[in-house]
Design a protein around this motif. Structure first.
Motif: not given
Length: 306
Positions: A101-110, A61-78
């Motif tokens: 704007c497709s959210e970039d889960i690949h960047f969030g995962e990386k 859940i920790s790894a999922a949370g970071v991937a999710y939050s970073v992906t969302r930050a990408c799509s918001r332009g943060e």
């Protein structure tokens, strides 16, 4: 705010998301994902000293949370080194087209993978077991990856129609993150069916791997959670592991589930108490623009574990 500070902010947001989801999913269980805020290096306490299925869920859940939050930050332009996922545009569907704007889960995962790996200490020679041993690190990597996959595999395609008079002559679609609750519920279900594994060392230069602990157990795949040790006893207080126990927890007398008094109280029984409660009631909307409520007093029956 600099890019680095934005990334720290995204990681912090992901950690909070993971904690809230963990506490929601296990709110009725003997282990209710209690945390120790006074220890910022290990807020989940001594539970993480045991390579149990609960530790497996925390890693996931920790790894999922970071991937999710970073992906969302990408799509918001943060974040300036990522934005929308343009790779999906290389696919050519028949009756609709990619847009938005497709959210970039690949960047969030990386990013999540690099963040997770950066917190690992080198394994000391000959140390195979324990949280910092080779087996523990392999378990953490496996479960963290399963957490990230739980988000990616549940990405949704969202579409919007365009055309004269709602004709929908053109349908534009993009990929969107699911609600984090969806991934959390999936990982909670995987926690129930987590696979017991052991470290299997292979000869030569081949790396060690995790294998089913017994021949009759199914070999876990990349989406399963794995664990190495049985869970500690969450019924009684354990100061060393930071387990509060279930004494004093409110239980449901009529439930046969995890929140029921029989299971939650671990056979110790429970006491019933009646409290006077004051709550808002008879709320109504007042133009314009607020809600006006009355205060009502009533008695509430509660059942508390011995």
């Amino acid at each position: 705010m600099s890019i680095n500070r934005w990334k720290v902010h995204a990681v912090s947001a992901g950690a909070r998301l993971a904690i809230e989801e963990c506490q929601h999913q296990f709110r009725s269980a003997r282990w209710n994902c209690s945390i120790t805020p006074e220890n910022p290096d290990n807020i989940f306490g001594g539970v993480m000293l045991v390579n149990s299925r609960e530790a497996a869920f925390v890693y996931a859940i920790s790894a999922a949370g970071v991937a999710y939050s970073v992906t969302r930050a990408c799509s918001r332009g943060e974040l300036t080194d990522c934005s929308c996922d343009n790779r999906v545009r290389t696919r050519h569907p028949n009756n609709w087209q990619w847009g938005g704007c497709s959210e970039d889960i690949h960047f969030g995962e990386k990013f999540s993978r690099e963040w997770s790996d950066s917190g690992e200490e080198p394994v000391k020679e000959g140390v195979l077991h324990g949280p910092k041993g080779l087996a523990g690190q392999l378990m953490r990597k496996h479960d963290s990856e399963a957490g990230r996959r739980a988000v990616r595999s549940r990405m949704q395609r969202v579409c919007k129609c365009h055309g004269m008079s709602g004709s929908c002559s053109v349908r534009v679609c993009w990929r969107k993150l699911p609600a984090f609750r969806v991934a959390g519920a999936a990982l909670a279900a995987l926690h129930e069916g987590a696979a017991l594994v052991r470290l299997a060392q292979r000869g030569g230069r081949r790396p060690a791997r995790l294998r089913p602990a017994r021949p009759d157990l199914k070999r876990p795949n990349k989406t399963d959670l794995v664990y190495l040790e049985d869970s500690p006893d969450y019924c009684e207080k354990n100061i060393t592991l930071g387990i509060p126990g279930t004494r004093g927890r409110i239980c449901n007398r009529t439930s046969l589930g995890l929140d029921g008094c029989r299971l939650l109280c671990c056979g110790r029984g429970y006491q019933t108490r009646v409290r006077d409660v004051t709550e808002k009631c008879n709320c109504r909307f007042v133009w314009c623009c607020h809600v006006k409520c009355e205060l009502c007093r009533h008695k509430r029956e509660e059942h508390v574990c011995n």
